[in-house]
Design a protein around this motif. Structure first.
Motif, PDB file in Angstrom:
ATOM      1  N   PRO A  20      66.582  21.295  24.257  1.00 52.96           N
ATOM      2  CA  PRO A  20      66.013  21.954  23.238  1.00 52.96           C
ATOM      3  C   PRO A  20      65.474  21.279  22.065  1.00 52.96           C
ATOM      4  O   PRO A  20      65.964  20.409  21.731  1.00 52.96           O
ATOM      5  N   GLY A  21      64.622  21.968  21.059  1.00 57.86           N
ATOM      6  CA  GLY A  21      63.916  21.318  20.076  1.00 57.86           C
ATOM      7  C   GLY A  21      62.557  21.815  19.794  1.00 57.86           C
ATOM      8  O   GLY A  21      61.981  22.204  20.748  1.00 57.86           O
ATOM      9  N   PRO A  22      62.211  21.475  18.547  1.00 55.34           N
ATOM     10  CA  PRO A  22      60.791  21.306  18.227  1.00 55.34           C
ATOM     11  C   PRO A  22      60.144  20.502  19.023  1.00 55.34           C
ATOM     12  O   PRO A  22      60.228  19.243  18.711  1.00 55.34           O
ATOM     13  N   TYR A  23      58.804  20.498  19.513  1.00 53.44           N
ATOM     14  CA  TYR A  23      57.891  19.681  20.109  1.00 53.44           C
ATOM     15  C   TYR A  23      56.639  19.778  19.689  1.00 53.44           C
ATOM     16  O   TYR A  23      56.159  20.973  19.384  1.00 53.44           O
ATOM     17  N   THR A  24      55.865  18.678  19.535  1.00 53.60           N
ATOM     18  CA  THR A  24      54.450  18.886  18.816  1.00 53.60           C
ATOM     19  C   THR A  24      53.546  18.519  20.324  1.00 53.60           C
ATOM     20  O   THR A  24      53.812  17.442  20.533  1.00 53.60           O
ATOM     21  N   ILE A  25      52.678  19.402  20.814  1.00 53.47           N
ATOM     22  CA  ILE A  25      51.986  19.184  22.046  1.00 53.47           C
ATOM     23  C   ILE A  25      50.432  18.759  21.254  1.00 53.47           C
ATOM     24  O   ILE A  25      49.862  19.373  20.413  1.00 53.47           O
ATOM     25  N   THR A  26      50.114  17.565  21.754  1.00 54.30           N
ATOM     26  CA  THR A  26      48.732  17.152  21.568  1.00 54.30           C
ATOM     27  C   THR A  26      47.662  17.323  22.652  1.00 54.30           C
ATOM     28  O   THR A  26      48.117  16.740  23.802  1.00 54.30           O
ATOM     29  N   TRP A  27      46.470  17.592  22.666  1.00 55.47           N
ATOM     30  CA  TRP A  27      45.702  17.803  23.661  1.00 55.47           C
ATOM     31  C   TRP A  27      44.326  17.215  23.267  1.00 55.47           C
ATOM     32  O   TRP A  27      43.919  17.117  22.185  1.00 55.47           O
ATOM     33  N   VAL A  28      43.434  16.954  24.295  1.00 59.51           N
ATOM     34  CA  VAL A  28      42.246  16.271  23.970  1.00 59.51           C
ATOM     35  C   VAL A  28      41.179  16.805  25.105  1.00 59.51           C
ATOM     36  O   VAL A  28      41.574  16.793  26.190  1.00 59.51           O
ATOM     37  N   TYR A  29      40.074  17.039  24.629  1.00 62.92           N
ATOM     38  CA  TYR A  29      38.911  17.467  25.569  1.00 62.92           C
ATOM     39  C   TYR A  29      37.766  16.460  25.121  1.00 62.92           C
ATOM     40  O   TYR A  29      37.442  16.374  23.955  1.00 62.92           O
ATOM     41  N   THR A  30      37.459  15.880  26.190  1.00 63.17           N
ATOM     42  CA  THR A  30      36.077  15.300  26.038  1.00 63.17           C
ATOM     43  C   THR A  30      35.298  14.906  27.108  1.00 63.17           C
ATOM     44  O   THR A  30      35.556  15.553  28.290  1.00 63.17           O
TER      45      THR A  30
END
Length: 274
Positions: free
Chosen positions: A70-80
């Motif tokens: 459990p916990g807060p997570y930061t998802i990072t995404w990239v489109y190129t």
């Protein structure tokens, strides 16, 4: 065809680095399982990256990830675009994992242009349902409902199931395609109803179908499968009870018989004076 999605909408922050393409990111969550989809336009050779924030990553437009803790997570995404360095977009999105989750499925039944939905779900403490019939008509907000389409065709019915006490870990979206065709033939059906206060009983007798199927619709977005049924109304009023009879699917015949019933008494009360 059956399509299943898990739906959660979170706040989205996008940083546009170069502007010759466009992209958004959507995630859905159920318990510790999160699915992410990058929706991009403008790239001729698109390349995708999803960093889940716990050390895991995927290099695809769509991916599903299971968090171990459990916990807060930061998802990072990239489109190129591998063929154009001027196309690059990225963003971050936070998800809070607390465990839990829920499950949902639904079944459709079609007679001619009439389709009914029955939802089976569990896991929500404060369950809420939304049925989208796929033809632009108003939604229904119950675990079973019926709908009459205006024309033949294939429609995508989508049902959303949520726990209002725990939206982050129980919001599900599932879609089924249904094909409806107006039918004709030599089917006949006769409906008989009886009223006792708020309780209505229905009995249907049909002829002409090759593979007989019955459905009783009660006029308050509920229904029973079979030639007989009993229903208790929660609100006084006038309701249209219908018996649907015929062959399921686009082949064969179908017909219906309806009767309006007036429910004047809801429940009962007693008074004891000593």
């Amino acid at each position: 065809m059956k399509k299943i999605y898990l739906l959660i909408v979170f706040a989205l922050t996008v940083t546009l680095i170069k502007a010759q393409c466009d992209a958004t990111f959507e995630i859905v969550a159920n318990g510790n399982e999160v699915s992410g989809t990058i929706i991009g336009t403008g790239a001729t050779v698109p390349f995708y990256t999803i960093d889940w924030g716990d050390g895991g990553s995927d290099f695809s437009q769509y991916a599903t990830h299971i968090y171990a803790n459990p916990g807060p997570y930061t998802i990072t995404w990239v489109y190129t675009d591998l063929a154009n360095t001027e196309c690059l977009q990225t963003g971050t999105q936070q998800v809070i994992i607390t465990g839990g989750g829920c499950s949902m499925d639904f079944t459709t039944y079609s007679f001619g242009l009439t389709t009914s939905v029955l939802v089976t779900a569990s896991g929500a403490g404060a369950p809420a349902y939304t049925i989208d019939w796929g033809d632009g008509s108003p939604f229904d907000y119950s675990d079973q409902a019926g709908h009459i389409y205006a024309a033949d065709g294939t429609y995508t019915i989508c049902v959303t199931y949520q726990d209002y006490d725990n939206l982050d870990n129980c919001t599900l979206l599932q879609c089924h395609d249904v094909t409806v065709v107006a039918q004709a033939g030599d089917c006949t059906v006769n409906l008989t109803v009886t009223i006792d206060g708020s309780i209505v009983s229905a009995d249907a007798v049909g002829t002409g179908a090759i593979n007989e199927n019955y459905m009783i619709t009660w006029g308050d977005n509920s229904f029973d499968n079979g030639s007989t049924g009993t229903h208790s109304y929660e609100v006084a009023g006038t309701y249209t009870v219908c018996a649907l009879y015929g062959d399921l699917g686009p082949d064969g015949c179908t017909t219906s018989d309806c009767e309006d019933v007036v429910v004047q008494k809801i429940g009962a009360c007693t008074l004891d004076v000593t």
